[in-house]
Structure formats: structure tokens, C-alpha cells
Write an enzyme that holds these catalytic residues in place. Sequence first.
Site, PDB file in Angstrom:
ATOM      1  N   THR A  27       0.846  -1.198   0.000  1.00  0.00           N
ATOM      2  CA  THR A  27       0.000   0.000   0.000  1.00  0.00           C
ATOM      3  C   THR A  27       0.876   1.240   0.000  1.00  0.00           C
ATOM      4  O   THR A  27       1.730   1.401   0.871  1.00  0.00           O
ATOM      5  CB  THR A  27      -0.943   0.020   1.230  1.00  0.00           C
ATOM      6  OG1 THR A  27      -0.181  -0.141   2.415  1.00  0.00           O
ATOM      7  CG2 THR A  27      -1.999  -1.052   1.134  1.00  0.00           C
ATOM      8  N   ASN A  29       1.716   5.052   0.532  1.00  0.00           N
ATOM      9  CA  ASN A  29       1.258   6.088   1.473  1.00  0.00           C
ATOM     10  C   ASN A  29       1.381   7.487   0.894  1.00  0.00           C
ATOM     11  O   ASN A  29       2.388   7.825   0.266  1.00  0.00           O
ATOM     12  CB  ASN A  29       2.097   6.032   2.756  1.00  0.00           C
ATOM     13  CG  ASN A  29       1.812   4.790   3.566  1.00  0.00           C
ATOM     14  OD1 ASN A  29       2.134   3.693   3.149  1.00  0.00           O
ATOM     15  ND2 ASN A  29       1.183   4.959   4.709  1.00  0.00           N
ATOM     16  N   GLU A  79      -3.836   4.808   2.361  1.00  0.00           N
ATOM     17  CA  GLU A  79      -2.953   3.793   1.792  1.00  0.00           C
ATOM     18  C   GLU A  79      -3.609   3.182   0.565  1.00  0.00           C
ATOM     19  O   GLU A  79      -4.691   2.624   0.654  1.00  0.00           O
ATOM     20  CB  GLU A  79      -2.689   2.704   2.830  1.00  0.00           C
ATOM     21  CG  GLU A  79      -2.288   3.297   4.171  1.00  0.00           C
ATOM     22  CD  GLU A  79      -1.636   2.292   5.082  1.00  0.00           C
ATOM     23  OE1 GLU A  79      -1.414   1.147   4.652  1.00  0.00           O
ATOM     24  OE2 GLU A  79      -1.348   2.666   6.209  1.00  0.00           O
ATOM     25  N   HIS A  84      -2.391  -3.865  -9.694  1.00  0.00           N
ATOM     26  CA  HIS A  84      -1.460  -4.101 -10.798  1.00  0.00           C
ATOM     27  C   HIS A  84      -0.144  -4.589 -10.181  1.00  0.00           C
ATOM     28  O   HIS A  84       0.192  -4.199  -9.063  1.00  0.00           O
ATOM     29  CB  HIS A  84      -1.203  -2.790 -11.565  1.00  0.00           C
ATOM     30  CG  HIS A  84      -0.202  -2.941 -12.662  1.00  0.00           C
ATOM     31  ND1 HIS A  84      -0.485  -3.611 -13.837  1.00  0.00           N
ATOM     32  CD2 HIS A  84       1.100  -2.533 -12.754  1.00  0.00           C
ATOM     33  CE1 HIS A  84       0.590  -3.593 -14.604  1.00  0.00           C
ATOM     34  NE2 HIS A  84       1.567  -2.955 -13.977  1.00  0.00           N
ATOM     35  N   TYR A  91       8.497   4.590  -4.623  1.00  0.00           N
ATOM     36  CA  TYR A  91       8.648   5.653  -3.625  1.00  0.00           C
ATOM     37  C   TYR A  91       9.168   6.909  -4.319  1.00  0.00           C
ATOM     38  O   TYR A  91      10.028   6.832  -5.198  1.00  0.00           O
ATOM     39  CB  TYR A  91       9.664   5.244  -2.553  1.00  0.00           C
ATOM     40  CG  TYR A  91       9.203   4.101  -1.680  1.00  0.00           C
ATOM     41  CD1 TYR A  91       8.149   4.265  -0.780  1.00  0.00           C
ATOM     42  CD2 TYR A  91       9.835   2.857  -1.748  1.00  0.00           C
ATOM     43  CE1 TYR A  91       7.726   3.210   0.027  1.00  0.00           C
ATOM     44  CE2 TYR A  91       9.426   1.803  -0.939  1.00  0.00           C
ATOM     45  CZ  TYR A  91       8.372   1.989  -0.063  1.00  0.00           C
ATOM     46  OH  TYR A  91       7.970   0.949   0.734  1.00  0.00           O
ATOM     47  N   ARG A 104     -16.614  -0.192   2.283  1.00  0.00           N
ATOM     48  CA  ARG A 104     -17.035  -0.642   3.617  1.00  0.00           C
ATOM     49  C   ARG A 104     -16.291   0.160   4.680  1.00  0.00           C
ATOM     50  O   ARG A 104     -15.298   0.821   4.386  1.00  0.00           O
ATOM     51  CB  ARG A 104     -16.746  -2.141   3.797  1.00  0.00           C
ATOM     52  CG  ARG A 104     -15.258  -2.485   3.726  1.00  0.00           C
ATOM     53  CD  ARG A 104     -14.973  -3.914   4.190  1.00  0.00           C
ATOM     54  NE  ARG A 104     -13.586  -4.310   3.978  1.00  0.00           N
ATOM     55  CZ  ARG A 104     -12.604  -4.084   4.833  1.00  0.00           C
ATOM     56  NH1 ARG A 104     -12.822  -3.417   5.964  1.00  0.00           N
ATOM     57  NH2 ARG A 104     -11.378  -4.490   4.561  1.00  0.00           N
TER      58      ARG A 104
HETATM   59  C1  LIG Z   1      -8.212  -2.559   0.661  1.00  0.00           C
HETATM   60  C2  LIG Z   1      -7.691  -2.478   2.064  1.00  0.00           C
HETATM   61  C3  LIG Z   1      -8.537  -2.760   3.133  1.00  0.00           C
HETATM   62  C4  LIG Z   1      -8.093  -2.677   4.451  1.00  0.00           C
HETATM   63  N1  LIG Z   1      -8.966  -2.944   5.469  1.00  0.00           N
HETATM   64  C5  LIG Z   1      -8.556  -2.833   6.757  1.00  0.00           C
HETATM   65  C6  LIG Z   1      -9.477  -3.075   7.835  1.00  0.00           C
HETATM   66  O1  LIG Z   1     -10.657  -3.379   7.638  1.00  0.00           O
HETATM   67  N2  LIG Z   1      -9.019  -2.948   9.099  1.00  0.00           N
HETATM   68  C7  LIG Z   1      -7.707  -2.615   9.371  1.00  0.00           C
HETATM   69  O2  LIG Z   1      -7.354  -2.528  10.529  1.00  0.00           O
HETATM   70  N3  LIG Z   1      -6.825  -2.363   8.367  1.00  0.00           N
HETATM   71  C8  LIG Z   1      -7.222  -2.477   7.085  1.00  0.00           C
HETATM   72  N4  LIG Z   1      -6.355  -2.228   6.052  1.00  0.00           N
HETATM   73  C9  LIG Z   1      -5.075  -1.624   6.400  1.00  0.00           C
HETATM   74  C10 LIG Z   1      -3.903  -2.567   6.394  1.00  0.00           C
HETATM   75  O3  LIG Z   1      -3.856  -3.221   7.602  1.00  0.00           O
HETATM   76  C11 LIG Z   1      -2.739  -1.613   6.196  1.00  0.00           C
HETATM   77  O4  LIG Z   1      -2.687  -1.296   4.838  1.00  0.00           O
HETATM   78  C12 LIG Z   1      -1.409  -2.135   6.564  1.00  0.00           C
HETATM   79  O5  LIG Z   1      -1.386  -2.392   7.928  1.00  0.00           O
HETATM   80  C13 LIG Z   1      -0.371  -1.085   6.237  1.00  0.00           C
HETATM   81  O6  LIG Z   1       0.892  -1.604   6.251  1.00  0.00           O
HETATM   82  P1  LIG Z   1       2.155  -0.732   5.756  1.00  0.00           P
HETATM   83  O7  LIG Z   1       2.384   0.355   6.777  1.00  0.00           O
HETATM   84  O8  LIG Z   1       3.255  -1.727   5.680  1.00  0.00           O
HETATM   85  O9  LIG Z   1       1.814  -0.137   4.407  1.00  0.00           O
HETATM   86  C14 LIG Z   1      -6.759  -2.323   4.730  1.00  0.00           C
HETATM   87  C15 LIG Z   1      -5.887  -2.045   3.648  1.00  0.00           C
HETATM   88  C16 LIG Z   1      -6.341  -2.122   2.338  1.00  0.00           C
HETATM   89  C17 LIG Z   1      -5.385  -1.819   1.209  1.00  0.00           C
HETATM   90  N1  LIG Z   2       0.548  -2.566  -6.575  1.00  0.00           N
HETATM   91  C1  LIG Z   2       1.099  -1.728  -5.690  1.00  0.00           C
HETATM   92  N2  LIG Z   2       0.319  -0.868  -4.978  1.00  0.00           N
HETATM   93  C2  LIG Z   2       0.878  -0.022  -4.086  1.00  0.00           C
HETATM   94  N3  LIG Z   2       2.205   0.047  -3.821  1.00  0.00           N
HETATM   95  C3  LIG Z   2       3.039  -0.787  -4.490  1.00  0.00           C
HETATM   96  C4  LIG Z   2       2.509  -1.699  -5.455  1.00  0.00           C
HETATM   97  N4  LIG Z   2       3.564  -2.399  -5.973  1.00  0.00           N
HETATM   98  C5  LIG Z   2       4.670  -1.935  -5.392  1.00  0.00           C
HETATM   99  N5  LIG Z   2       4.382  -0.952  -4.492  1.00  0.00           N
HETATM  100  C6  LIG Z   2       5.390  -0.270  -3.677  1.00  0.00           C
HETATM  101  O1  LIG Z   2       5.293  -0.782  -2.364  1.00  0.00           O
HETATM  102  C7  LIG Z   2       5.276   0.296  -1.418  1.00  0.00           C
HETATM  103  C8  LIG Z   2       4.469  -0.085  -0.191  1.00  0.00           C
HETATM  104  O2  LIG Z   2       4.998  -1.242   0.414  1.00  0.00           O
HETATM  105  P1  LIG Z   2       4.651  -1.556   1.934  1.00  0.00           P
HETATM  106  O3  LIG Z   2       5.145  -2.926   2.285  1.00  0.00           O
HETATM  107  O4  LIG Z   2       3.176  -1.296   2.171  1.00  0.00           O
HETATM  108  O5  LIG Z   2       5.607  -0.568   2.702  1.00  0.00           O
HETATM  109  P2  LIG Z   2       5.472   0.859   3.380  1.00  0.00           P
HETATM  110  O6  LIG Z   2       5.359   0.538   4.816  1.00  0.00           O
HETATM  111  O7  LIG Z   2       6.740   1.607   3.022  1.00  0.00           O
HETATM  112  O8  LIG Z   2       4.238   1.552   2.837  1.00  0.00           O
HETATM  113  C9  LIG Z   2       4.687   1.466  -2.164  1.00  0.00           C
HETATM  114  O9  LIG Z   2       5.106   2.715  -1.619  1.00  0.00           O
HETATM  115  C10 LIG Z   2       5.207   1.249  -3.588  1.00  0.00           C
HETATM  116  O10 LIG Z   2       6.482   1.877  -3.752  1.00  0.00           O
END
Ligand SMILES: Cc1cc2nc3c(=O)[nH]c(=O)nc-3n(C[C@H](O)[C@H](O)[C@H](O)COP(=O)(O)O)c2cc1C
Ligand SMILES: Nc1ncnc2c1ncn2[C@@H]1O[C@H](COP(=O)(O)OP(=O)(O)O)[C@@H](O)[C@H]1O
Length: 252
Positions: A27, A29, A79, A84, A91, A104
Site C-alpha cells: 500500500t 502512502n 494507503e 497491478h 517511492y 465498507r
Molecule cells: C483494501 C484495504 C482494506 C483494508 N482494510 C482494513 C481493515 O478493515 N481494518 C484494518 O485494521 N486495516 C485495514 N487495512 C489496512 C492494512 O492493515 C494496512 O494497509 C497495513 O497495515 C499497512 O501496512 P504498511 O504500513 O506496511 O503499508 C486495509 C488495507 C487495504 C489496502
Molecule cells: N501494486 C502496488 N500498490 C501499491 N504500492 C506498491 C505496489 N507495488 C509496489 N508498491 C510499492 O510498495 C510500497 C508499499 O509497500 P509496503 O510494504 O506497504 O511498505 P510501506 O510501509 O513503506 O508503505 C509502495 O510505496 C510502492 O512503492
Amino acid sequence: MKSLPYFCRGEVIRGFGRGSKELGIPTANFPDSVVDNLPADIGTGIYYGWACVGNGDVYKMVMSIGWNPYYKNTKKSMETHVIHTFKEDFYGEILSVVMVGYIRPERSYDSLGMTTLSHSYIHAYTQTAIFARSQRSDLSQASRFDLYYFSLTPTLLSTLYAHYSDITLVFVHFAHTLCVFSDGFSASLSSLFLVEALITAISNDIEEAKAKLELPEHLKLRKDNFFTSVPSSSSAAPSTAASTSQTIMNGH
Ligand SMILES: Cc1cc2nc3c(=O)[nH]c(=O)nc-3n(C[C@H](O)[C@H](O)[C@H](O)COP(=O)(O)O)c2cc1C
Ligand SMILES: Nc1ncnc2c1ncn2[C@@H]1O[C@H](COP(=O)(O)OP(=O)(O)O)[C@@H](O)[C@H]1O
């Protein structure tokens, strides 16, 4: 939600390394400037729409808007998971999105089926896992205790180290769950079921987004509005040839 469709764009910044990429759902950010500009009626929850990275192609996306546990629930984050498979991370690139619909609300861990476990249970489980692993004759002596065997990232490892003694680190596939989806080991602890429930929920979101974005009105919205190039000024509106009344001018 009267603000939908809502357009915004911003630089992709680093998240908190909670490992969503390792779970197959990276995801991207947005910075605070984008998050703080969200209209009041776009609340937390899961949204779908279109996205493009830099001047690249336009893809379907799902976005989670939620309160970030890293900041003890004081910081909202946006996020975006672009539907794709990219060859590499992006980044620092400009991500442009248009949120067109709501799927939802954000689910709490409890409603996702989390089992809350006590620390003593975790320790008991850990000891069992260490013992079971140490008994595996198919593994070399070193790998019986190799912490990287379970693909822990350094970030996750250091989080673990901060909260547990080194011996308990062997219990990693379970701990990984905690790293990714709880706000620390001092918080209530979740089971592996939580990750499975969350992944299932997100997979369902992705399927719903894919289906909804095939609707004629959404395809038209994309065609009429979508930014084909990123302007040099980040404050510029989407630069498309769109001339219809649907042109999205809000957000950044
Ligand atoms: C489509 C989608 C749905 C999500 N739904 C939830 C949810 O219902 N509850 C929740 O706590 N987090 C939800 N998340 C958040 C994920 O837990 C979160 O993207 C992840 O912890 C972020 O990790 P990162 O900091 O490595 O990017 C959702 C994320 C996505 C992309
Ligand atoms: N399909 C995709 N959707 C979103 N981010 C992607 C995707 N493919 C690769 N990335 C890369 O992955 C990064 C997110 O990875 P993630 O494990 O969630 O780490 P972070 O904690 O840094 O957000 C994005 O910032 C982007 O550079």
C-alpha cells in the site's frame, strides 16, 4: 458522500514497514498534506477508484483510510493498493488517484475475528515453537535457530527485539502477525487467524473494486477525467483533455 468522486495526488512516501508488501498487498502512502486535505465527509473506510503512478497507465485501485496505530491512533493515513503488479517500488513518484466509491468501513481487529491472547499464552506458544523447531532433524543445526528462516525483515526483527527477549524471537511466523497488524507487543495480541481474516477482507475489496470499476459510469469517469500526465506543479489540477462537467478539480 457528496465529495465523491474525489481527486488527489501526491508523492509516495515510506510507510511504517508493517509488512503489507510481504503479505502481497503493498500500500502506497500519501504525505500528511494530502491526508489533511480530505473533505470532512470522506471518513475512514475502504474506497475504490482509479490510480496512476507518474505518467504511467491508469489502473484500478483500493484505498484504506484509517487511523494509524503507529501513532497511537492520532494520525490518519491513506494507503492505496494499486491493482497491478509493478516491476519495482515507486517511492518518490507522484501517485494520482480518483476515489469514486465507498466499499465498507474499516473493521476493528475484533470484528475481523481476532483472538485476543494473553502474554502468558504467547510465551507458552513460543516455548513450544522453539522446542518443536529444535527437534527438526531435517534442518541443519544452524537453521534450527535461524531467525531469518521465516523471512523476518530487519524492521520486524528490531520491533521484536524491542519487546521480547532473544529466545522468543524464534517464534516468528506467529510474531509476524503481531508486527504487521497490532500496534505493538504491549497491546493485545492477535493470532494468525487475524492476518487471514484481514487478507480475505482485502481480497474481497479488490474483487468488488474490479467489478464496480467495470460499470459504464466508472469507465466513463475514467475516460473523461483521467490525468494523462503529471504536471510539474503538484498543486495543478489533472491535466486532461476533459471538457465535460465531470472533470474532477478537487483535492490537490
Ligand atoms: C483494501 C484495504 C482494506 C483494508 N482494510 C482494513 C481493515 O478493515 N481494518 C484494518 O485494521 N486495516 C485495514 N487495512 C489496512 C492494512 O492493515 C494496512 O494497509 C497495513 O497495515 C499497512 O501496512 P504498511 O504500513 O506496511 O503499508 C486495509 C488495507 C487495504 C489496502
Ligand atoms: N501494486 C502496488 N500498490 C501499491 N504500492 C506498491 C505496489 N507495488 C509496489 N508498491 C510499492 O510498495 C510500497 C508499499 O509497500 P509496503 O510494504 O506497504 O511498505 P510501506 O510501509 O513503506 O508503505 C509502495 O510505496 C510502492 O512503492
